[in-house]
Design an enzyme around this catalytic site. Structure first.
Site, PDB file in Angstrom:
ATOM      1  N   CYS A   1      73.650  29.833 -55.013  1.00 14.33           N
ATOM      2  CA  CYS A   1      73.818  28.897 -55.766  1.00 14.33           C
ATOM      3  C   CYS A   1      72.254  28.512 -55.790  1.00 14.33           C
ATOM      4  CB  CYS A   1      73.915  27.578 -54.478  1.00 14.33           C
ATOM      5  SG  CYS A   1      74.172  26.196 -55.906  1.00 14.33           S
TER       6      CYS A   1
ATOM      7  N   GLY B   1      79.507  32.837 -68.087  1.00 18.52           N
ATOM      8  CA  GLY B   1      78.626  32.829 -68.415  1.00 18.52           C
ATOM      9  C   GLY B   1      78.706  32.032 -69.801  1.00 18.52           C
TER      10      GLY B   1
HETATM   11  C1  LIG Z   1      78.063  21.055 -62.821  1.00 14.36           C
HETATM   12  C2  LIG Z   1      78.641  22.295 -61.803  1.00 14.36           C
HETATM   13  C3  LIG Z   1      78.560  22.621 -60.864  1.00 14.36           C
HETATM   14  C4  LIG Z   1      78.553  24.131 -60.528  1.00 14.36           C
HETATM   15  N1  LIG Z   1      78.914  24.333 -59.154  1.00 14.36           N
HETATM   16  C5  LIG Z   1      79.194  25.350 -58.360  1.00 14.36           C
HETATM   17  C6  LIG Z   1      80.027  25.488 -57.534  1.00 14.36           C
HETATM   18  O1  LIG Z   1      80.066  24.188 -56.488  1.00 14.36           O
HETATM   19  N2  LIG Z   1      79.927  26.620 -56.630  1.00 14.36           N
HETATM   20  C7  LIG Z   1      80.148  28.124 -57.536  1.00 14.36           C
HETATM   21  O2  LIG Z   1      79.920  28.639 -57.036  1.00 14.36           O
HETATM   22  N3  LIG Z   1      79.199  28.049 -58.324  1.00 14.36           N
HETATM   23  C8  LIG Z   1      78.776  26.559 -59.378  1.00 14.36           C
HETATM   24  N4  LIG Z   1      78.563  26.299 -60.380  1.00 14.36           N
HETATM   25  C9  LIG Z   1      78.308  27.562 -61.577  1.00 14.36           C
HETATM   26  C10 LIG Z   1      80.099  27.960 -62.303  1.00 14.36           C
HETATM   27  O3  LIG Z   1      81.077  28.204 -61.501  1.00 14.36           O
HETATM   28  C11 LIG Z   1      79.371  29.093 -63.303  1.00 14.36           C
HETATM   29  O4  LIG Z   1      78.734  29.906 -62.614  1.00 14.36           O
HETATM   30  C12 LIG Z   1      78.572  28.963 -64.190  1.00 14.36           C
HETATM   31  O5  LIG Z   1      77.949  27.165 -64.836  1.00 14.36           O
HETATM   32  C13 LIG Z   1      78.783  29.227 -65.018  1.00 14.36           C
HETATM   33  O6  LIG Z   1      78.985  29.357 -66.050  1.00 14.36           O
HETATM   34  P1  LIG Z   1      79.582  27.841 -67.757  1.00 14.36           P
HETATM   35  O7  LIG Z   1      78.210  28.500 -68.441  1.00 14.36           O
HETATM   36  O8  LIG Z   1      81.081  28.314 -68.730  1.00 14.36           O
HETATM   37  O9  LIG Z   1      79.337  27.147 -66.774  1.00 14.36           O
HETATM   38  C14 LIG Z   1      78.540  24.910 -60.860  1.00 14.36           C
HETATM   39  C15 LIG Z   1      78.157  24.416 -62.801  1.00 14.36           C
HETATM   40  C16 LIG Z   1      77.641  23.141 -62.969  1.00 14.36           C
HETATM   41  C17 LIG Z   1      77.308  23.586 -64.094  1.00 14.36           C
END
Ligand SMILES: Cc1cc2nc3c(=O)[nH]c(=O)nc-3n(C[C@H](O)[C@H](O)[C@H](O)COP(=O)(O)O)c2cc1C
Length: 308
Positions: free
Chosen positions: A139, A251
């Site tokens: 994170c 992603g």
């Molecule tokens: C608002 C938000 C909160 C997130 N919280 C977490 C989390 O608690 N743990 C985690 O492993 N990834 C977290 N992520 C990352 C997502 O799971 C994902 O890996 C990342 O957003 C990329 O994917 P996407 O482009 O489809 O959103 C979070 C992403 C967003 C946007």
């Protein structure tokens, strides 16, 4: 491109990760899907391969102060700071209600020390309804967040300690903010990970030129959404060739076409994150789109998609 639901289910979309069978390869990503229950008025959770919970810690966390989210071109920045209800409340308030749904539950978790990771993994391992643990070592929005996930030796230490205390399927979620994601993938594999999630958000920033200050109270945040898709795709391609364990591609996946690209790049499953905020039914539409594509292309098993 909108695709109507498939007429027949002749295509076998199921995927096995070790002993665990997923109905299809589409999961909702951690932090964008609450604890699953928040989405039940929009979609039928049973149509999904599964979902990953918001990142859980031993104690509840209130996260970072606001502002903690902002839209960017083709994506969003967030610095939530891992706000969550804590493992105890998850077990007592959410898990009993999840029993009503037949979908895979990945408990995403983290700690601020190796011992906290171990303790969190132990507690979650005792929960029957939890099918797999997804260990967030990546994170970017907490002071120690990247500490565990940036270097192979640290990854090996924390993953091997967690491996010793759990028999659940152990998924390690890698950081994309590194020099060599393949080296980190190999370290996680050597330490006993069963699968890898590739990957988390990219460190980014937004400056308000009126106030002349960073917009996010945390100053930097994690960039997600379509903006990161090509980078994530390349990292999935690289890691899936570097290790023998399965890779979950994450992603910027917003459409079934995006998901198919990730499956072709070497991902066994995919996770959909930011797209849920734009369309809460994004995940199920992606499942239907993949099914229709496979029917049209006469693909009977998803493995045939991994052409590279
Ligand atoms: C608002 C938000 C909160 C997130 N919280 C977490 C989390 O608690 N743990 C985690 O492993 N990834 C977290 N992520 C990352 C997502 O799971 C994902 O890996 C990342 O957003 C990329 O994917 P996407 O482009 O489809 O959103 C979070 C992403 C967003 C946007």
């Amino acid at each position: 491109m909108e695709i109507p639901p498939g007429k027949n289910e002749s295509v076998d979309l199921s995927v096995n990760l070790k002993h665990l069978r997923f109905r299809n390869p589409v999961l909702a990503a951690s932090g964008t899907f609450g604890y699953g229950l928040e989405y039940t008025s929009f979609i039928d959770l049973n149509e999904l391969g599964g979902f990953s919970t918001k990142g859980l810690s031993l104690k509840p966390r209130i996260g970072n102060p606001g502002p903690r989210m902002i839209e960017t071109s083709s994506g969003m920045l967030n610095a939530i700071g891992l706000e969550n209800i804590g493992i105890e409340a998850f077990i007592h308030e959410k898990v009993p209600r999840l029993a009503n749904y037949d979908t895979r539950v990945l408990a995403n978790f983290f700690g601020e020390s190796v011992n906290e990771y171990v303790e969190a993994a132990q507690s979650l391992s005792e929960v029957e309804r939890v099918d797999a643990l997804e260990m967030n070592i990546s994170c970017p929005n907490v002071s120690d967040g990247l500490h565990f996930g940036s270097y192979p030796d640290r990854i090996e230490e924390v993953v091997s300690r967690v491996r010793k205390v759990t028999n659940k399927l152990l998924v390690v979620k890698l950081s994309p903010n590194v020099t060599s994601i393949s080296d980190n993938a190999k370290a996680a594999e050597a330490a006993g990970a069963d699968a890898l999630s590739v990957a988390n958000t990219h460190v980014g920033m937004f400056i308000d030129i009126e106030t002349r200050k960073p917009y996010l109270a945390n100053k930097t945040g994690g960039l997600s959404g379509p903006a990161i898709k090509p980078i994530a795709l390349a990292q999935v391609f690289q890691t899936s060739r570097a290790v023998d364990i399965p890779v979950i591609g994450i992603g910027g996946i917003s459409s079934w076409q995006d998901a198919v690209e990730f499956l072709m790049a070497g991902a066994k499953l995919v996770q959909v994150g930011t797209a849920n905020f734009i369309d809460p039914a994004a995940t199920v539409k992606i499942v239907r789109g993949i099914r229709n594509y496979c029917e049209k292309e006469r693909i009977s098993k998803l493995d045939e998609l991994n052409l590279l």
